[in-house]
Design a protein around this motif. Structure first.
Motif, PDB file in Angstrom:
ATOM      1  N   THR A 307      -5.406  -4.942  -5.782  1.00  0.00           N
ATOM      2  CA  THR A 307      -4.730  -4.266  -6.895  1.00  0.00           C
ATOM      3  C   THR A 307      -4.249  -2.870  -6.486  1.00  0.00           C
ATOM      4  OG1 THR A 307      -6.832  -3.371  -7.695  1.00  0.00           O
ATOM      5  CG2 THR A 307      -6.125  -5.509  -8.573  1.00  0.00           C
ATOM      6  N   GLY A 308      -3.211  -2.369  -7.214  1.00  0.00           N
ATOM      7  CA  GLY A 308      -2.836  -0.955  -7.113  1.00  0.00           C
ATOM      8  C   GLY A 308      -1.872  -0.591  -6.014  1.00  0.00           C
ATOM      9  N   SER A 309      -1.304  -1.542  -5.294  1.00  0.00           N
ATOM     10  CA  SER A 309      -0.350  -1.251  -4.200  1.00  0.00           C
ATOM     11  C   SER A 309      -0.887  -0.195  -3.242  1.00  0.00           C
ATOM     12  CB  SER A 309       0.996  -0.788  -4.773  1.00  0.00           C
ATOM     13  OG  SER A 309       1.558  -1.764  -5.626  1.00  0.00           O
ATOM     14  N   PRO A 310      -2.107  -0.366  -2.710  1.00  0.00           N
ATOM     15  CA  PRO A 310      -2.659   0.636  -1.795  1.00  0.00           C
ATOM     16  C   PRO A 310      -2.070   0.479  -0.394  1.00  0.00           C
ATOM     17  CG  PRO A 310      -4.161  -1.192  -1.939  1.00  0.00           C
ATOM     18  CD  PRO A 310      -3.022  -1.509  -2.879  1.00  0.00           C
ATOM     19  N   THR A 311      -2.410   1.424   0.476  1.00  0.00           N
ATOM     20  CA  THR A 311      -2.107   1.302   1.900  1.00  0.00           C
ATOM     21  C   THR A 311      -3.220   0.480   2.547  1.00  0.00           C
ATOM     22  OG1 THR A 311      -0.970   3.427   1.936  1.00  0.00           O
ATOM     23  CG2 THR A 311      -1.721   2.547   4.057  1.00  0.00           C
ATOM     24  N   ILE A 312      -2.839  -0.560   3.314  1.00  0.00           N
ATOM     25  CA  ILE A 312      -3.841  -1.458   3.902  1.00  0.00           C
ATOM     26  C   ILE A 312      -3.854  -1.235   5.410  1.00  0.00           C
ATOM     27  CG2 ILE A 312      -4.552  -3.866   4.202  1.00  0.00           C
ATOM     28  CD1 ILE A 312      -3.010  -4.524   1.650  1.00  0.00           C
ATOM     29  N   THR A 313      -5.065  -0.983   5.948  1.00  0.00           N
ATOM     30  CA  THR A 313      -5.232  -0.777   7.390  1.00  0.00           C
ATOM     31  C   THR A 313      -6.381  -1.641   7.896  1.00  0.00           C
ATOM     32  OG1 THR A 313      -6.681   1.114   6.958  1.00  0.00           O
ATOM     33  CG2 THR A 313      -4.344   1.582   7.325  1.00  0.00           C
ATOM     34  N   ARG A 314      -6.400  -1.889   9.200  1.00  0.00           N
ATOM     35  CA  ARG A 314      -7.527  -2.603   9.820  1.00  0.00           C
ATOM     36  C   ARG A 314      -8.475  -1.557  10.375  1.00  0.00           C
ATOM     37  NH1 ARG A 314      -9.089  -4.376  14.778  1.00  0.00           N
ATOM     38  NH2 ARG A 314      -7.205  -3.644  15.812  1.00  0.00           N
ATOM     39  N   ASN A 315      -9.742  -1.565   9.929  1.00  0.00           N
ATOM     40  CA  ASN A 315     -10.662  -0.519  10.373  1.00  0.00           C
ATOM     41  C   ASN A 315     -11.988  -1.080  10.872  1.00  0.00           C
ATOM     42  OD1 ASN A 315     -11.880  -1.194   7.908  1.00  0.00           O
ATOM     43  ND2 ASN A 315     -12.553   0.913   7.529  1.00  0.00           N
ATOM     44  N   ILE A 344     -10.706  -5.165   6.654  1.00  0.00           N
ATOM     45  CA  ILE A 344      -9.447  -4.598   6.176  1.00  0.00           C
ATOM     46  C   ILE A 344      -9.774  -3.577   5.092  1.00  0.00           C
ATOM     47  CG2 ILE A 344      -7.203  -5.111   5.160  1.00  0.00           C
ATOM     48  CD1 ILE A 344      -7.577  -6.368   7.867  1.00  0.00           C
ATOM     49  N   LEU A 345      -9.159  -2.343   5.188  1.00  0.00           N
ATOM     50  CA  LEU A 345      -9.434  -1.258   4.246  1.00  0.00           C
ATOM     51  C   LEU A 345      -8.196  -0.981   3.400  1.00  0.00           C
ATOM     52  CD1 LEU A 345     -11.486   0.958   3.389  1.00  0.00           C
ATOM     53  CD2 LEU A 345     -10.319   2.472   5.015  1.00  0.00           C
ATOM     54  N   ALA A 346      -8.383  -0.991   2.054  1.00  0.00           N
ATOM     55  CA  ALA A 346      -7.310  -0.643   1.119  1.00  0.00           C
ATOM     56  C   ALA A 346      -7.572   0.756   0.583  1.00  0.00           C
ATOM     57  CB  ALA A 346      -7.257  -1.642  -0.033  1.00  0.00           C
ATOM     58  N   THR A 347      -6.558   1.686   0.691  1.00  0.00           N
ATOM     59  CA  THR A 347      -6.698   3.077   0.258  1.00  0.00           C
ATOM     60  C   THR A 347      -5.555   3.412  -0.694  1.00  0.00           C
ATOM     61  OG1 THR A 347      -7.636   3.615   2.432  1.00  0.00           O
ATOM     62  CG2 THR A 347      -6.950   5.457   1.039  1.00  0.00           C
ATOM     63  N   ASN A 348      -5.886   3.882  -1.932  1.00  0.00           N
ATOM     64  CA  ASN A 348      -4.811   4.216  -2.872  1.00  0.00           C
ATOM     65  C   ASN A 348      -4.410   5.685  -2.745  1.00  0.00           C
ATOM     66  OD1 ASN A 348      -6.663   5.744  -4.319  1.00  0.00           O
ATOM     67  ND2 ASN A 348      -7.021   4.185  -5.866  1.00  0.00           N
TER      68      ASN A 348
END
Length: 456
Positions: A307-315, A344-348
């Motif tokens: 949810t929330g259109s976050p930035t997704i990175t592999r961490n 996978i990390l999602a950051t808003n």
């Protein structure tokens, strides 16, 4: 030979050549016509020619004499005799107090001689007599000059002409103007600010626009001359606008200045607060673990699972060989037997984070499915020198393996690339070639192809 203009006259010059020269003779003709008779120039190395026509092309020859014997003759020297300049063009006459400023463009043709001066004449526009031509004072590089001593309110006509070493050129077009006494304008009253409804309370991300021109009298010029505007706002032509981007409180002083130089300033207060942070990203169920076979294509758009259109990175973890991760999408073709886990990390935008693990199990292709099998190739091939030939070996083997040449010799004139043997045979010979098919699992199987090339 060369020439010069001396006191408005054409002078032809030459060198004496040294030696035993006692005198010179010259002849000339007009623009390719008949030559004149040879004329004596005495022992001088120049002659002034008084009867040439300005603007006309002439050819000259000179020969050197020793007594009555001609000992040398020059090449033909051609020159267009300079004439007066063409007319300049008046482009603008600006009126002043008892004077005008006159502007013109130089003649397109200076007559073949540099312009040395400009002259002007003027008269009253009611049909009066022209005043005497007057020099601008040897100002031959300027094309703008003042003419003073005129009467305000009287209309005048003006002309300009160019001067060179030959004389005065044609007059320009006629241009009219009327000197005027300057009008003294009283300075406008000091700008007056009406109430601006500040302080403004905004939230980060808010759009804002304030037209200060509507809050001050007299249409002055408005500038910012104190304080600091909030980040994200810009000021142009009296308008403060933009999207605020930082938590801060700012005061800005604006200065209104009218045409007479009178000033008045006003302060504006703006307070920008933080936007409530967005909720932490929430992952929905990703249907892992994924079981794939070496060679399988795979694509997973993780943006659709959070949810929330976050930035997704592999961490964390390691992605299977052959897959790549970009813009929240994991995709590619798996190429190695392995088991992998990826975090996978999602950051808003508010900095809130949430991670998710994805599991992969990559298995080998069953051997029964991957062993290359050659079908019958209709060799041996019997060709004649000069024959064109093409054989696509990919169509004779199963499993889409990589085909390489691993033995034998290709007939002259043929080449092998991407599983295709092709070309035009050029030499009588007998050849055998071994091709090996290797699949993704490294299993190989070979096949021989034979050729007999006959002479034409």
């Amino acid at each position: 030979m060369s020439y010069s203009i001396v006191d408005g006259q054409f002078r032809l010059l030459w060198s004496d050549g040294g030696g035993t020269v006692t005198s010179f003779e010259y002849q000339y003709r007009e623009n390719g016509g008949s030559w004149s008779s040879w004329l004596s120039a005495g022992s001088s190395t120049f002659i002034d020619l008084l009867n040439l026509v300005n603007g006309t092309t002439y050819q000259f020859q000179v020969h050197a004499m020793n007594g009555t014997l001609v000992i040398a003759i020059s090449d033909t020297f051609e020159v267009r005799v300079p004439t007066v300049p063409d007319a300049p063009t008046i482009t603008r006459v600006d009126s002043g107090d008892g004077q005008v400023n006159i502007n013109w463009t130089a003649p397109s043709n200076n007559g073949g001689s540099d312009i040395t001066d400009y002259e002007y004449q003027y008269r009253e526009s009611n049909g009066g007599n022209w005043e005497t031509w007057t020099s601008f004072g040897g100002s031959f590089t300027h094309t703008s000059e003042d003419i003073a001593g005129l009467t305000n309110g009287t209309a005048y006509e003006f002309q300009v002409r160019a001067v060179n070493a030959i004389g005065e050129g044609a007059e320009s077009n006629t241009f009219s103007a009327t000197p005027v006494q300057p009008i003294i304008i009283s300075p406008p009253p000091q700008p007056f600010w009406s109430d601006i409804p500040d302080p403004y309370t905004l939230t980060v991300g808010d759009s804002f626009s304030l037209d200060l021109n509507s809050y001050v009298t007299g249409r002055p010029t408005i500038t910012r001359n104190g304080g600091k505007q909030p980040a994200g706002l810009s000021f142009s032509n009296g308008v403060l606008s933009g999207t605020v981007s930082s938590v801060e409180s700012r005061g800005i002083r604006f200065l209104a200045t009218n045409l007479g130089g009178s000033e008045n300033s006003e302060w504006i207060e703006i307070s920008v607060s933080a936007d409530p942070p967005p909720p932490a990203p929430v992952w929905s169920d990703i249907p892992d673990p994924y079981t794939l076979t070496v060679g399988d294509s795979f694509s997973l758009d993780l943006n659709s699972y959070v949810t929330g259109s976050p930035t997704i990175t592999r961490n964390g973890g390691k992605q299977p060989a052959g897959l790549s991760f970009s813009n929240g999408v994991l995709s590619g073709t798996v190429s190695s037997v392995e088991s992998r886990g990826i975090r996978i990390l999602a950051t808003n935008l508010g900095g809130s984070e949430n991670s998710e693990w994805i599991e992969f199990n990559i298995v080998a292709v069953p051997l029964t499915m991957i062993v290359p099998i050659w079908s019958d190739i209709p060799d041996p091939y019997t060709l004649t020198v000069g024959d064109s030939f093409s054989l696509d070996l990919n169509s004779y083997v199963t499993g889409i393996p990589i085909i390489t040449k691993t033995g034998g010799l290709i007939p002259a004139g043929l080449s092998f690339s991407n599983g295709i043997l092709s070309g035009t045979v050029t030499t009588a010979e007998t050849r055998g070639i071994r091709f090996t098919a290797t699949n993704a699992a490294g299993v190989t199987l070979s096949e021989w192809v034979n050729f007999t090339i006959q002479s034409d």
